[in-house]
Scaffold this active site. Structure first.
Site: not given
Length: 245
Positions: A123-124, A127, A182
């Site tokens: 997920h990070e 980004h 997100e």
């Protein structure tokens, strides 16, 4: 004044629109990536200086092992990556565009397996690939310029305009945009963990655990993150659409 302001913002927008193939949409980008990388390096150095870094060899090896696989799946091997485990009971992780990954001991304790750890790191990393930091910074900068221009022309009403305009920009532009980021990072993260050989369904299991442990009840419309129910439903739908389990 309004016409001049609209024209100015329009010209900036036209000159700063870039298509991101990974996301399949245009992005508003006026912030230089090199500046963000420099800031990220400074932030990493400050974090190492002010936070307690774990010397647990097994924990550090786990983060590096999972992180390396996610970085390779995301095709970000064009930069050197450093990893650190921070002794903090709060479940958290972050990835900086400069090539740094930090994970807390709280997250390591909560993640029941490497698939769930890969969910957070993926997920990070999502980004970073999506250039969300540059996009968010660009939006913040543009919003500040617009509100500043309005306030300068507002005379005695400047303070009221600033208060109302700031809140309107936050709830009407910045926060919903952040929730969109997100959900995009969730989707990219699942792509990367699947490509790295981890189990996508563990992403849903992790966010369900997060939901059970979350103490805040901030409503979605006033939160920088999607509600747990929104996030879990979106993940389940995306994973099913790809035929994963």
């Amino acid at each position: 004044m309004l016409a001049t302001l609209t024209l100015g913002v329009g010209l900036v927008s036209l000159g700063a629109c870039a298509y991101n193939e990974t996301l399949g949409r245009n992005q508003f980008l006026i912030v230089d990536d090199s500046a963000l990388i420099q800031q990220s390096r400074a932030a990493w150095a400050e974090t190492l200086r002010t936070q307690k870094v774990s010397s647990n060899a097994a924990q550090n090896a786990r983060v590096r092992r999972v992180g390396d696989r996610i970085v390779q799946a995301a095709r970000l091997t064009d930069r050197h990556w450093d990893y650190a485990v921070f002794e903090d009971t709060t479940p958290n992780a972050f990835v900086l565009p400069s090539g740094h990954i930090g994970v807390t001991t709280g997250l390591l304790n909560m993640a029941k397996n490497d698939d769930q750890l890969a969910t957070v790191i993926g997920h990070e990393v999502g980004h970073v690939v999506a250039r969300h930091a540059a996009e968010r910074s660009s939006t913040n900068a543009a919003t500040g310029l617009v509100l500043g221009a309005v306030q300068s022309q507002a005379g005695d009403y400047g303070q009221a305009v600033q208060a109302f305009g700031g809140l309107g920009a936050q709830l009407g532009v910045l926060l919903p945009f952040s929730r969109s980021h997100e959900l995009e990072a969730d989707r990219l993260g699942v792509d990367y963990l699947a490509a790295a050989g981890y189990k996508p369904s563990e992403a849903v299991a992790l966010w369900r655990t997060m939901a059970q442990q979350r103490q805040s009840s901030t409503p979605q419309f006033a939160s920088t993150h999607p509600s747990d129910q929104t996030r879990i439903a979106a993940l389940e739908q995306y994973i099913a659409s790809r035929g994963w389990n």
